[in-house]
Scaffold this motif. Sequence first.
Motif, PDB file in Angstrom:
ATOM      1  N   ILE A   7      35.060  22.446  16.741  1.00 16.67           N
ATOM      2  CA  ILE A   7      35.842  21.880  17.456  1.00 16.67           C
ATOM      3  C   ILE A   7      35.898  20.266  17.566  1.00 16.67           C
ATOM      4  CG2 ILE A   7      36.461  21.715  20.147  1.00 16.67           C
ATOM      5  CD1 ILE A   7      35.419  24.537  20.384  1.00 16.67           C
ATOM      6  N   ILE A   8      34.695  19.825  17.653  1.00 18.09           N
ATOM      7  CA  ILE A   8      34.710  18.389  17.632  1.00 18.09           C
ATOM      8  C   ILE A   8      35.157  17.604  16.662  1.00 18.09           C
ATOM      9  CG2 ILE A   8      33.194  16.376  17.467  1.00 18.09           C
ATOM     10  CD1 ILE A   8      31.453  17.861  19.752  1.00 18.09           C
ATOM     11  N   THR A  21      32.625  21.834   9.218  1.00 16.01           N
ATOM     12  CA  THR A  21      31.338  22.492  10.140  1.00 16.01           C
ATOM     13  C   THR A  21      30.313  22.830   8.850  1.00 16.01           C
ATOM     14  OG1 THR A  21      32.909  23.486  11.286  1.00 16.01           O
ATOM     15  CG2 THR A  21      30.968  24.348  11.258  1.00 16.01           C
ATOM     16  N   ILE A  22      30.548  23.045   7.686  1.00  7.61           N
ATOM     17  CA  ILE A  22      29.453  23.214   6.656  1.00  7.61           C
ATOM     18  C   ILE A  22      28.739  21.751   6.645  1.00  7.61           C
ATOM     19  CG2 ILE A  22      29.013  23.778   4.435  1.00  7.61           C
ATOM     20  CD1 ILE A  22      31.227  25.843   4.661  1.00  7.61           C
ATOM     21  N   TYR A  23      29.495  20.915   6.102  1.00  6.37           N
ATOM     22  CA  TYR A  23      29.124  19.724   6.363  1.00  6.37           C
ATOM     23  C   TYR A  23      28.219  19.296   7.196  1.00  6.37           C
ATOM     24  CZ  TYR A  23      29.038  14.281   6.815  1.00  6.37           C
ATOM     25  OH  TYR A  23      28.711  13.142   7.020  1.00  6.37           O
ATOM     26  N   ALA A  24      28.638  19.493   8.623  1.00  6.65           N
ATOM     27  CA  ALA A  24      27.949  19.257   9.800  1.00  6.65           C
ATOM     28  C   ALA A  24      26.473  20.020   9.909  1.00  6.65           C
ATOM     29  CB  ALA A  24      28.511  19.833  11.130  1.00  6.65           C
ATOM     30  N   CYS A  25      26.519  21.331   9.269  1.00  7.07           N
ATOM     31  CA  CYS A  25      25.030  22.307   9.296  1.00  7.07           C
ATOM     32  C   CYS A  25      24.477  21.346   8.203  1.00  7.07           C
ATOM     33  CB  CYS A  25      25.518  23.449   8.868  1.00  7.07           C
ATOM     34  SG  CYS A  25      26.048  24.296  10.152  1.00  7.07           S
ATOM     35  N   LEU A  26      24.850  20.930   6.956  1.00  2.84           N
ATOM     36  CA  LEU A  26      23.910  20.353   6.033  1.00  2.84           C
ATOM     37  C   LEU A  26      23.494  19.179   6.592  1.00  2.84           C
ATOM     38  CD1 LEU A  26      26.224  21.028   2.885  1.00  2.84           C
ATOM     39  CD2 LEU A  26      23.953  22.112   3.300  1.00  2.84           C
ATOM     40  N   LEU A  27      24.179  18.231   7.259  1.00  2.00           N
ATOM     41  CA  LEU A  27      23.773  17.133   7.584  1.00  2.00           C
ATOM     42  C   LEU A  27      22.864  17.158   8.807  1.00  2.00           C
ATOM     43  CD1 LEU A  27      24.194  13.895   7.837  1.00  2.00           C
ATOM     44  CD2 LEU A  27      25.781  14.071   9.581  1.00  2.00           C
ATOM     45  N   LEU A  45      27.559  10.525  13.507  1.00  2.00           N
ATOM     46  CA  LEU A  45      27.159  10.197  14.660  1.00  2.00           C
ATOM     47  C   LEU A  45      27.201  11.396  15.562  1.00  2.00           C
ATOM     48  CD1 LEU A  45      27.638   6.362  15.075  1.00  2.00           C
ATOM     49  CD2 LEU A  45      25.376   7.695  14.425  1.00  2.00           C
ATOM     50  N   LEU A  46      28.638  11.659  15.861  1.00  2.00           N
ATOM     51  CA  LEU A  46      28.981  12.814  16.616  1.00  2.00           C
ATOM     52  C   LEU A  46      28.116  14.404  16.460  1.00  2.00           C
ATOM     53  CD1 LEU A  46      32.668  12.462  17.118  1.00  2.00           C
ATOM     54  CD2 LEU A  46      30.979  11.951  18.747  1.00  2.00           C
ATOM     55  N   ILE A  47      27.922  14.693  15.078  1.00  2.00           N
ATOM     56  CA  ILE A  47      27.271  15.715  14.826  1.00  2.00           C
ATOM     57  C   ILE A  47      25.966  15.659  15.129  1.00  2.00           C
ATOM     58  CG2 ILE A  47      26.276  16.893  12.625  1.00  2.00           C
ATOM     59  CD1 ILE A  47      29.126  16.191  11.311  1.00  2.00           C
ATOM     60  N   LEU A  48      25.263  14.306  14.841  1.00  2.00           N
ATOM     61  CA  LEU A  48      23.907  14.321  15.019  1.00  2.00           C
ATOM     62  C   LEU A  48      23.512  14.160  16.654  1.00  2.00           C
ATOM     63  CD1 LEU A  48      22.967  11.540  12.355  1.00  2.00           C
ATOM     64  CD2 LEU A  48      22.661  14.011  12.163  1.00  2.00           C
TER      65      LEU A  48
END
Length: 180
Positions: free
Chosen positions: A80-81, A124-130, A51-54
Amino acid sequence: MKKMYYFINLFFITSMLGYLLEQGIMLLIGKTYNSSLLHGPWTIVYGIASLLILLCGDKISKINIKKYLRIILFLITTFIILSLLEFIAGISIEKLLGIVYWDYTSMPLHLGKYVCVPVSLIWTIYACLLNYLFYPKLKKLAKKIPSIITILVLLLFIIDIAYTIYEYFYYLRQIPIHNK
């Protein structure tokens, strides 16, 4: 109300996908590991992180700068988050439950027990993919889930939390306390 169901659905979809991801990785490397504090097929930290990533991705996409700068800003911000989230989660679990789920002190570039740069880069890679690959599909899925399903899953989640809390405190009462 629809917006609330949407975010609840995103939380559950991503927390369940995170749970399945970690279980799959553990299966592949031949280890058993429960990445969740709860009994159900969800890992809370993945739901919160997602949710934070999105939300972060949505906010950054609205900034009027070149696309490559938005991507760099997204990478730095999510690094950072998510590092802070992992730190807060690790400390909270240890302080509240006395459990250490992960310890990065043996890894390079660790910042205490709960954060290390290599794992934060994986996050961070997970965040980019997501954000850039899966979010459009997840967004559509989250909107299509009927509200009754959302309510049922939420009830199961609340029951799981209540049972876990009961189990934890019941277990603690069974341990004899010795005064020094």
